[in-house]
Write a protein that holds these residues in place. Structure first.
Motif, mmCIF file in Angstrom:
data_model
loop_
_atom_site.group_PDB
_atom_site.id
_atom_site.type_symbol
_atom_site.label_atom_id
_atom_site.label_comp_id
_atom_site.label_asym_id
_atom_site.label_seq_id
_atom_site.Cartn_x
_atom_site.Cartn_y
_atom_site.Cartn_z
ATOM 1 N N SER A 32 -27.964 23.744 5.722
ATOM 2 C CA SER A 32 -26.808 23.468 4.861
ATOM 3 C C SER A 32 -26.864 22.006 4.432
ATOM 4 O O SER A 32 -27.581 21.203 5.023
ATOM 5 C CB SER A 32 -25.494 23.753 5.596
ATOM 6 O OG SER A 32 -25.353 22.868 6.702
ATOM 7 N N GLY A 33 -26.114 21.702 3.406
ATOM 8 C CA GLY A 33 -26.081 20.328 2.938
ATOM 9 C C GLY A 33 -24.838 20.057 2.131
ATOM 10 O O GLY A 33 -24.138 20.982 1.705
ATOM 11 N N ARG A 34 -24.577 18.762 1.943
ATOM 12 C CA ARG A 34 -23.431 18.377 1.116
ATOM 13 C C ARG A 34 -23.668 16.994 0.537
ATOM 14 O O ARG A 34 -24.332 16.141 1.141
ATOM 15 C CB ARG A 34 -22.127 18.409 1.898
ATOM 16 C CG ARG A 34 -22.025 17.351 2.977
ATOM 17 C CD ARG A 34 -20.736 17.501 3.785
ATOM 18 N NE ARG A 34 -20.669 16.477 4.810
ATOM 19 C CZ ARG A 34 -19.824 15.453 4.794
ATOM 20 N NH1 ARG A 34 -18.966 15.321 3.814
ATOM 21 N NH2 ARG A 34 -19.837 14.562 5.770
ATOM 22 N N VAL A 35 -23.128 16.792 -0.651
ATOM 23 C CA VAL A 35 -23.221 15.501 -1.331
ATOM 24 C C VAL A 35 -22.224 14.546 -0.688
ATOM 25 O O VAL A 35 -21.037 14.856 -0.588
ATOM 26 C CB VAL A 35 -22.946 15.651 -2.842
ATOM 27 C CG1 VAL A 35 -22.857 14.296 -3.519
ATOM 28 C CG2 VAL A 35 -24.016 16.516 -3.496
ATOM 29 N N LEU A 36 -22.705 13.400 -0.247
ATOM 30 C CA LEU A 36 -21.830 12.358 0.292
ATOM 31 C C LEU A 36 -21.412 11.373 -0.798
ATOM 32 O O LEU A 36 -20.302 10.843 -0.762
ATOM 33 C CB LEU A 36 -22.537 11.598 1.419
ATOM 34 C CG LEU A 36 -22.958 12.428 2.629
ATOM 35 C CD1 LEU A 36 -23.729 11.556 3.619
ATOM 36 C CD2 LEU A 36 -21.747 13.068 3.293
ATOM 37 N N ASP A 37 -22.319 11.136 -1.754
ATOM 38 C CA ASP A 37 -22.043 10.197 -2.839
ATOM 39 C C ASP A 37 -22.971 10.508 -4.002
ATOM 40 O O ASP A 37 -24.110 10.922 -3.782
ATOM 41 C CB ASP A 37 -22.262 8.755 -2.364
ATOM 42 C CG ASP A 37 -21.826 7.723 -3.388
ATOM 43 O OD1 ASP A 37 -20.705 7.838 -3.909
ATOM 44 O OD2 ASP A 37 -22.635 6.811 -3.680
ATOM 45 N N ARG A 38 -22.472 10.306 -5.205
ATOM 46 C CA ARG A 38 -23.288 10.489 -6.414
ATOM 47 C C ARG A 38 -22.981 9.360 -7.376
ATOM 48 O O ARG A 38 -21.824 9.081 -7.666
ATOM 49 C CB ARG A 38 -22.977 11.830 -7.060
ATOM 50 C CG ARG A 38 -23.713 12.029 -8.378
ATOM 51 C CD ARG A 38 -23.388 13.362 -9.001
ATOM 52 N NE ARG A 38 -23.826 13.366 -10.384
ATOM 53 C CZ ARG A 38 -23.585 14.349 -11.215
ATOM 54 N NH1 ARG A 38 -22.914 15.414 -10.820
ATOM 55 N NH2 ARG A 38 -24.024 14.278 -12.462
ATOM 56 N N LEU A 55 -28.096 16.620 5.026
ATOM 57 C CA LEU A 55 -28.802 17.886 5.182
ATOM 58 C C LEU A 55 -28.884 18.239 6.658
ATOM 59 O O LEU A 55 -29.286 17.412 7.478
ATOM 60 C CB LEU A 55 -30.223 17.765 4.604
ATOM 61 C CG LEU A 55 -31.145 18.960 4.818
ATOM 62 C CD1 LEU A 55 -30.670 20.161 4.009
ATOM 63 C CD2 LEU A 55 -32.574 18.590 4.440
ATOM 64 N N HIS A 56 -28.502 19.468 6.983
ATOM 65 C CA HIS A 56 -28.686 20.020 8.329
ATOM 66 C C HIS A 56 -29.809 21.040 8.223
ATOM 67 O O HIS A 56 -29.678 22.045 7.513
ATOM 68 C CB HIS A 56 -27.401 20.670 8.839
ATOM 69 C CG HIS A 56 -26.299 19.681 9.026
ATOM 70 N ND1 HIS A 56 -26.093 19.025 10.216
ATOM 71 C CD2 HIS A 56 -25.367 19.208 8.157
ATOM 72 C CE1 HIS A 56 -25.065 18.196 10.079
ATOM 73 N NE2 HIS A 56 -24.627 18.289 8.837
ATOM 74 N N PHE A 57 -30.923 20.761 8.916
ATOM 75 C CA PHE A 57 -32.111 21.599 8.792
ATOM 76 C C PHE A 57 -32.921 21.523 10.080
ATOM 77 O O PHE A 57 -33.184 20.432 10.602
ATOM 78 C CB PHE A 57 -32.960 21.124 7.606
ATOM 79 C CG PHE A 57 -34.269 21.824 7.463
ATOM 80 C CD1 PHE A 57 -34.345 23.155 7.078
ATOM 81 C CD2 PHE A 57 -35.457 21.151 7.714
ATOM 82 C CE1 PHE A 57 -35.570 23.797 6.949
ATOM 83 C CE2 PHE A 57 -36.685 21.785 7.586
ATOM 84 C CZ PHE A 57 -36.735 23.110 7.201
ATOM 85 N N THR A 88 -35.806 9.372 0.021
ATOM 86 C CA THR A 88 -35.964 8.689 1.294
ATOM 87 C C THR A 88 -35.049 9.401 2.275
ATOM 88 O O THR A 88 -34.021 9.933 1.891
ATOM 89 C CB THR A 88 -35.601 7.182 1.221
ATOM 90 O OG1 THR A 88 -34.248 7.059 0.786
ATOM 91 C CG2 THR A 88 -36.529 6.450 0.263
ATOM 92 N N THR A 89 -35.441 9.424 3.534
ATOM 93 C CA THR A 89 -34.652 10.164 4.503
ATOM 94 C C THR A 89 -34.602 9.438 5.834
ATOM 95 O O THR A 89 -35.508 8.686 6.167
ATOM 96 C CB THR A 89 -35.200 11.592 4.685
ATOM 97 O OG1 THR A 89 -34.263 12.372 5.397
ATOM 98 C CG2 THR A 89 -36.528 11.612 5.405
ATOM 99 N N ALA A 90 -33.513 9.679 6.542
ATOM 100 C CA ALA A 90 -33.354 9.164 7.897
ATOM 101 C C ALA A 90 -32.801 10.299 8.757
ATOM 102 O O ALA A 90 -31.907 11.030 8.341
ATOM 103 C CB ALA A 90 -32.384 7.985 7.922
#
Length: 142
Positions: free
Chosen positions: A92-98, A112-114, A138-140
């Motif tokens: 699942s995922g969700r936008v935190l900021d755009r 993102l939860h994966f 980029t990801t953390a």
């Protein structure tokens, strides 16, 4: 032998049927819609879904644990198969900021939860004729 309506229609029908699956994938109309396709590709393990969204030459970069160098970067073409090979039906995922820099360029912070992990991604997207495409990520791991 003259081409009658039936002989002319058969090749046209075959071409339409062959094109059907390629036309079935919706064109992402917004960054949010594109990111829904991203999560769906991770859930289902469909690499085609991911390839339609991520620019093959785009960059995917990760930072080593605790911010240590080096930063590892690869092209999306190198990693999408690995992502799809580990489908997670619970992803699942969700936008935190755009933030939209222009009507055709957007920066999105995405949670993102994966695969049992929580990722915070920074994604850069461009709107193209094929819809919104991710050109950099980029990801953390949190």
């Amino acid at each position: 032998m003259p081409l009658g309506p039936v002989r002319l229609a058969l090749p046209c029908a075959a071409a339409l049927l062959a094109a059907g699956p390629a036309m079935a994938a919706p064109t992402p109309s917004s960054p949010e819609t594109a990111l829904e396709a991203y999560v769906e590709g991770l859930r289902s393990g469909r690499v085609e879904t991911l390839r339609a969204l991520f620019l093959p030459d785009g960059q995917f970069c990760t930072l080593a644990d605790k911010g240590a160098t080096p930063i590892g970067c690869k092209r999306f073409a190198e990693v999408l198969g690995d992502w799809a090979a580990r489908p997670d039906p619970a992803a699942s995922g969700r936008v935190l900021d755009r933030r939209d820099a222009t009507p055709a360029m957007s920066a999105v912070t995405y949670e993102l939860h994966f695969g049992g992990d929580r990722y915070v991604d920074q994604l850069l997207l461009y709107r193209t004729d094929a819809g919104w495409r991710v050109v950099a990520k980029t990801t953390a791991v949190q």
